[in-house]
Enzyme design. Structure first.
Site, PDB file in Angstrom:
ATOM      1  N   GLN A 136       3.115   1.624 -13.693  1.00 34.66           N
ATOM      2  CA  GLN A 136       3.022   3.065 -13.962  1.00 34.66           C
ATOM      3  C   GLN A 136       3.483   3.379 -15.370  1.00 34.66           C
ATOM      4  O   GLN A 136       2.891   4.207 -16.054  1.00 34.66           O
ATOM      5  CB  GLN A 136       3.859   3.849 -12.954  1.00 34.66           C
ATOM      6  CG  GLN A 136       3.100   4.151 -11.680  1.00 34.66           C
ATOM      7  CD  GLN A 136       3.910   5.037 -10.773  1.00 34.66           C
ATOM      8  OE1 GLN A 136       4.804   4.574 -10.088  1.00 34.66           O
ATOM      9  NE2 GLN A 136       3.622   6.305 -10.768  1.00 34.66           N
ATOM     10  N   PHE A 154      -4.400  11.976 -11.986  1.00 36.94           N
ATOM     11  CA  PHE A 154      -3.513  12.403 -13.073  1.00 36.94           C
ATOM     12  C   PHE A 154      -3.360  13.915 -13.124  1.00 36.94           C
ATOM     13  O   PHE A 154      -3.099  14.501 -14.166  1.00 36.94           O
ATOM     14  CB  PHE A 154      -4.025  11.878 -14.425  1.00 36.94           C
ATOM     15  CG  PHE A 154      -4.463  10.439 -14.353  1.00 36.94           C
ATOM     16  CD1 PHE A 154      -3.518   9.426 -14.250  1.00 36.94           C
ATOM     17  CD2 PHE A 154      -5.806  10.091 -14.331  1.00 36.94           C
ATOM     18  CE1 PHE A 154      -3.914   8.096 -14.131  1.00 36.94           C
ATOM     19  CE2 PHE A 154      -6.207   8.764 -14.213  1.00 36.94           C
ATOM     20  CZ  PHE A 154      -5.259   7.774 -14.119  1.00 36.94           C
ATOM     21  N   ILE A 172      14.598   1.774  -8.356  1.00 37.62           N
ATOM     22  CA  ILE A 172      13.175   1.438  -8.456  1.00 37.62           C
ATOM     23  C   ILE A 172      12.785   0.725  -7.157  1.00 37.62           C
ATOM     24  O   ILE A 172      13.311  -0.336  -6.832  1.00 37.62           O
ATOM     25  CB  ILE A 172      12.918   0.530  -9.678  1.00 37.62           C
ATOM     26  CG1 ILE A 172      13.380   1.228 -10.971  1.00 37.62           C
ATOM     27  CG2 ILE A 172      11.441   0.155  -9.763  1.00 37.62           C
ATOM     28  CD1 ILE A 172      12.692   2.528 -11.303  1.00 37.62           C
ATOM     29  N   VAL A 184       8.471   7.616 -11.097  1.00 36.95           N
ATOM     30  CA  VAL A 184       8.194   7.197 -12.474  1.00 36.95           C
ATOM     31  C   VAL A 184       6.785   7.540 -12.953  1.00 36.95           C
ATOM     32  O   VAL A 184       6.338   7.025 -13.960  1.00 36.95           O
ATOM     33  CB  VAL A 184       8.430   5.670 -12.663  1.00 36.95           C
ATOM     34  CG1 VAL A 184       9.895   5.346 -12.503  1.00 36.95           C
ATOM     35  CG2 VAL A 184       7.591   4.853 -11.697  1.00 36.95           C
ATOM     36  N   ILE A 190      -3.010   7.933  -5.443  1.00 38.88           N
ATOM     37  CA  ILE A 190      -3.995   8.019  -6.524  1.00 38.88           C
ATOM     38  C   ILE A 190      -3.862   6.832  -7.480  1.00 38.88           C
ATOM     39  O   ILE A 190      -4.532   6.783  -8.496  1.00 38.88           O
ATOM     40  CB  ILE A 190      -3.848   9.347  -7.302  1.00 38.88           C
ATOM     41  CG1 ILE A 190      -2.430   9.503  -7.866  1.00 38.88           C
ATOM     42  CG2 ILE A 190      -4.183  10.519  -6.402  1.00 38.88           C
ATOM     43  CD1 ILE A 190      -2.268  10.698  -8.797  1.00 38.88           C
ATOM     44  N   GLU A 245       5.500  10.272 -14.307  1.00 43.21           N
ATOM     45  CA  GLU A 245       5.347  11.072 -15.537  1.00 43.21           C
ATOM     46  C   GLU A 245       6.183  10.552 -16.705  1.00 43.21           C
ATOM     47  O   GLU A 245       5.729  10.597 -17.839  1.00 43.21           O
ATOM     48  CB  GLU A 245       5.737  12.548 -15.315  1.00 43.21           C
ATOM     49  CG  GLU A 245       5.671  13.073 -13.912  1.00 43.21           C
ATOM     50  CD  GLU A 245       4.255  13.321 -13.419  1.00 43.21           C
ATOM     51  OE1 GLU A 245       3.972  12.988 -12.270  1.00 43.21           O
ATOM     52  OE2 GLU A 245       3.435  13.833 -14.178  1.00 43.21           O
TER      53      GLU A 245
END
Ligand code: FES
Ligand code: FES
Lengths: 184, 756
Positions: B654, B256, B645, B719, B481, B721
């Site tokens: 997410q 993050f 997407i 996507v 991540i 954030e």
């Protein structure tokens, strides 16, 4: 301004440091096979698994019983392996994430976690799944809110909670009429 | 009920992999414990390091007594500033790809203490427990100086930063006269906000395992969002050649933003490994996860002026953020307030104040996660004053161009987000007066907000290798991540070459792979995905050329555009019975493998002419207990416009995860400083609260259709954030609707609700 002196960050230094403890022998069953380990009594079950047995599927997220990443099953019950010393597991049966699948066939919860996308980074996942195995075994969860409540000892920083609930629900619904879990 | 993912754009053609809700290709590894994270590479003779952290926030180490620790059998060494090997002096040697202007923190450099919990010694021992025990025997004498960790006091010396960090844009020049317009406005609001420090706290604690090879070369397993960033840092700081440092980080347990800069455990592990000529692991403890970068504490003011009909006439947004004494950490906080709505009088101001803390660090939607909610809470207050529906007010001031630059958006389907989100939520059933939807002692409230984030793209390179059996391996040195990079890249590659997913694998997290930028800012699909597309397009063209060259073949003379690639075949569009398998084409050309590499570069020219962004509308329902002040977020609908997407299943996850982050930001997360000690008090999961399962209820994600040819060749904006931006505001606004209390200090904990 004061001049604090003292040990760095945590604890108080002892006058005479105690010598490191000697290793002890521990025998236990892990994922179906019998193991004998030589570990110091201060070694947690978590570190014994990760460092001595190379079973790194069990994760360390805090080492203080605050996150659930280290959840394993001891004699079928879910516990935090970071809060358990390895020597306390003498004679016990330990199941970790590596021991849930039978051969190529995933455990239904593992299957459901993949299907429902119940993780992102995957770091909390072994703990979540082991915890969910324990939860189903306990038989107390009936509703989604029960699942949420009873899974709240397992943190997920990726925030996969809705999908974790969906995955557990999927397996719960597929089970033959759940037994009530008795009086406990 | 858990909503099903909404599958966007109709599939381009049968067999298309892009847009399919594919389950994660690395899912099996993650549910069986087979995925290996940085602290999980075991090797014979591995030594363990344990870090000792400073007890003071500012001052000097006068003495550090390591004798007792060193006397323990099995303790290999204690590294401190007194015995460390020589280290570079120039700042540039310590800079990483995410470093702002200034002097990066140098662990063990000298006796100076810059912030609390600063690492001051590393104990290396034969076992982890021994290293931990020995660390407690180290005795440190400090000389403490006065520290400043109070932003409200430090703000007196705030200054205006320059363009001090890559990707940062200072606020645009004022337009019109906002202060005057505010004073003259028919209706106005003027609110002050505060945002607490938040720590990233990925579930995996930062760790580095450094494997020392007999020739002195290193394999580094690091928790990082960019293996190349780690490699560059290690090479620069320890004066090693790139050939002798390979970073392999196939799995990262969340980050993050915390993995955007090399953290000090990496430095420590490499220091010990090179000095002791042994493999070493250093893992931080959870409290030590509060010893480095964090989302900065922020104070803001948003003032809005409007006409009676809701037309905005003034927007003022001022922010002051903390930074360290040594670096100018900056993020875009206020700029969005000039972009979201049409308004002729806008003044935006952004300042930094120095404190004795570690330099802050990008955290999920840096800047936007703080600044946009402030604007969106102020908009809600304005709507309340106007007696207008908050959604109506947003539509009233909607803009199709970016007012900051005058450029049109490359695409902006925010209207569709509003419509579809409101419909799914049932927004029209809202009764507008605060406290009007109570159920017994439970006050029910509905709030909404808008989210925005920039769509960005960087340069990246990908390689691809196609085998004669039709298996494809693609690679790029990016990270995964958690967003599902392995899966998305596999889909893109499979899609272009018409291969089944099972035939394609994607490699990442290895510095032997071609260059990729840091994974952050939602730009991996855009940057690395475009490189994957580029290299696969090249293989496709090559295959087409090879097939066309086969004189007696059915595809003789056809171009790539005349062909469809599906199920491992090249098929003539004009007559699908004319086809050749990849294997046939390669065999006929005596090829066992077909390899290529390609770099993708943003379409700078067309991108420059547009504003590029993702948008969202968030609707939230809360239940506030009137007696206890507890808040439950019972329902959230997040409608997102983020271009194409690639995988609605992982993309939905997410957004879900980011909404959970938004709940944490709104209600729970706060790193509290004890001002007397200048130190975070609640530095563990027992006291730093992140949402748990029981805090999260129904979250419904909608991806609205959005077509965009300008952002990148894939039309996908990313996507990672957008899902968090706006969520804290929607929740704060719902709390206002429930209770009639306007709370602007985040997190909104129950004490604030009861006291307000
Ligand atoms: S590691 Fe055991 S509970 Fe966190
Ligand atoms: S999946 Fe990343 S912490 Fe749960």
């Amino acid at each position: 301004m004061s001049q604090p002196t003292g040990p760095a960050f945590q604890g108080h230094a002892q006058k005479q440091p105690a010598p490191p403890p000697d290793a002890m022998e521990v025998s236990l069953t892990i994922n179906g096979s019998r193991k004998t380990l030589h570990v110091a009594p201060w070694t947690s079950l978590l570190d014994a698994l990760r460092l001595h047995l190379d079973l790194t599927g069990t994760k360390k997220g805090c080492d203080h019983g605050q996150c659930g990443a280290c959840t394993v099953l001891v004699d079928g019950r879910r516990i935090n392996s970071c809060l358990t010393l390895a020597v306390m597991a003498e004679g016990r049966t330990v199941t970790t994430i590596e021991g849930l699948a039978s051969g190529d066939a995933l455990h239904p919860l593992q299957e459901a976690f993949v299907e429902q996308d119940a993780f992102q980074c995957g770091y909390c996942t072994p703990g979540q799944i082991c915890s969910a195995v324990g939860l189903l075994e306990e038989g107390h969860a009936k509703s989604d809110d029960d699942i949420r409540e009873l899974m709240s000892g397992n943190l997920c920083r990726c925030g996969a909670y809705p999908n974790i609930v969906a995955a557990i629900r999927q397996v719960m619904d597929a089970q033959p009429a759940a037994n009530d879990g008795g009086a406990s | 009920m858990i909503a099903k993912p909404t599958i966007p754009a109709p599939l381009d053609r049968p067999g298309s992999q892009i847009g399919k809700p594919v389950s994660r290709v690395d899912g099996r590894l993650k549910v069986t414990g087979g995925a290996k994270y940085a602290a999980e590479f075991n090797t014979p003779g591995l030594a363990h390091g344990y870090i000792v952290s400073s007890a003071i926030a500012r001052g000097r180490i006068l003495a550090i007594d390591t004798a007792k620790a060193l006397a323990l059998p099995g303790v290999l060494q204690v590294f401190t500033h007194e015995n460390r090997p020589s280290l570079p002096w120039f700042d540039r040697k310590w800079k990483d790809d995410d470093a702002p202007k200034g002097s990066p923190f140098r662990p063990l450099y000298d006796a100076t203490i810059h912030h609390a919990l600063q690492p001051i010694a590393l104990v290396v021992a034969e076992s982890f427990e021994l290293a931990r025990y020995a660390a407690r025997l180290i005795h440190v004498t400090y000389e403490a100086d006065e520290h400043q960790t109070d932003l409200r006091a430090a703000k007196a010396d705030a200054f205006t930063p320059g363009k001090d960090k890559g990707g940062f844009q200072p606020p645009p020049k004022p337009r019109g006269d906002a202060d005057r317009a505010l004073a003259e406005a028919e209706v106005s609001v003027d609110l002050n906000f505060s945002q607490a420090v938040e720590h990233h706290n990925p579930m995996e604690m930062h760790a580095s395992t450094v494997i020392y090879h007999t020739d002195g070369s290193l394999t580094v397993h690091d928790k990082t969002q960019g293996p190349i960033n780690t490699q560059t840092y290690v090479c620069n700081v320890f004066d090693l050649s790139k050939d002798s440092v390979r970073v392999i980080s196939p799995f990262v347990g969340g980050a993050f933003g915390s993995g955007l800069r090399p953290q000090h455990q990496l430095f420590m592990a490499v220091l010990a490994a090179t000095a002791l000529k042994r493999s070493v692991r250093v893992e931080l403890t959870r409290p030590q996860m509060f010893s480095f970068g964090h989302r900065p504490e922020t104070l803001q003011r948003v003032a809005l002026g409007a006409k009676r009909d809701g037309t905005l006439t003034a927007v003022i947004h001022e922010a002051v953020q903390e930074t360290s004494q040594t670096e100018n950490y900056v993020e875009v906080v206020v700029n969005w307030s000039g972009q979201q709505y049409k308004c002729d009088n806008v003044r935006l101001d952004y300042k930094l104040a120095r404190m004795d803390t570690h330099t802050p660090l990008d955290q999920r939607a840096p800047g936007a996660a703080i600044g946009v909610p402030a604007l969106e809470i102020a908009m809600d207050e304005l709507a309340a004053k106007l007696g207008m529906d908050p959604l109506e007010l947003r539509l009233k001031n909607y803009t199709e161009v970016d007012p900051n630059t005058g450029k049109p958006f490359s695409s902006k389907e925010l209207r569709a987000c509003f419509q579809q989100g409101a419909e799914r939520f049932g927004w029209h059933k809202r009764s507008h007066a605060p406290r009007s939807m109570r159920e017994g002692r439970q006050l029910v409230g509905w709030g909404m907000a808008t989210g925005v984030w920039d769509a960005m793209q960087g340069q990246a390179v990908a390689s691809a290798k196609l085998g004669i059996d039709g298996t494809l391996t693609v690679g790029s040195a990016t990270a995964d991540i958690g967003p599902g990079t392995y899966t998305a890249m596999t889909q893109i590659a499979a899609d272009i070459l018409g291969l089944p997913i099972e035939k394609v694998s994607f490699q990442l997290g290895d510095t032997n792979l071609p260059m990729a930028p840091l994974q952050g800012g939602s730009w991996t699909v855009s940057s690395v995905g475009s490189a994957v597309k580029a290299v696969c397009d090249r293989l496709r063209d090559k295959l087409a050329g090879l097939a066309a060259g086969l004189n007696d073949g059915p595809l003789k003379g056809l171009k790539a555009d005349d062909l469809t690639f599906a199920d491992g075949f090249l098929i003539a569009k004009s007559d699908p019975s004319w086809r050749l398998s990849i294997t046939e084409v390669m065999r006929a050309n005596d090829l066992l493998v077909l390899e290529d590499e390609a770099r993708s570069v943003p379409y700078y020219k067309s991108q420059m002419k547009h504003a590029l962004g993702t948008h969202s509308a968030i609707f939230a329902e809360v239940r506030v207990d009137e007696d206890l002040g507890t808040v439950q977020v019972t329902r959230v609908v997040s409608a997102v416009a983020a271009g194409r997407i690639i995988n609605p299943k992982t993309a939905r996850s997410q957004i879900l995860g980011a909404v959970v982050w938004g709940i944490g930001m709104a209600l729970e997360e706060e790193s509290m400083i004890d001002q007397r000690l200048g130190r975070f008090m609640n530095h563990d999961f027992g006291e730093y609260h992140i949402p748990v399962n029981a805090d999260v209820h129904d979250i419904d994600v909608i991806f609205v259709e959005e077509h965009d040819d300008i952002v990148n060749p894939l039309g996908a904006k990313g996507v990672g954030e957008i899902g968090i931006v706006g969520v804290p505001a929607a929740i704060a606004n719902a709390i206002h609707h429930a209770t009639g209390k306007r709370l602007c200090d985040l997190p909104i904990t129950l004490d604030k609700i009861l006291e307000a």
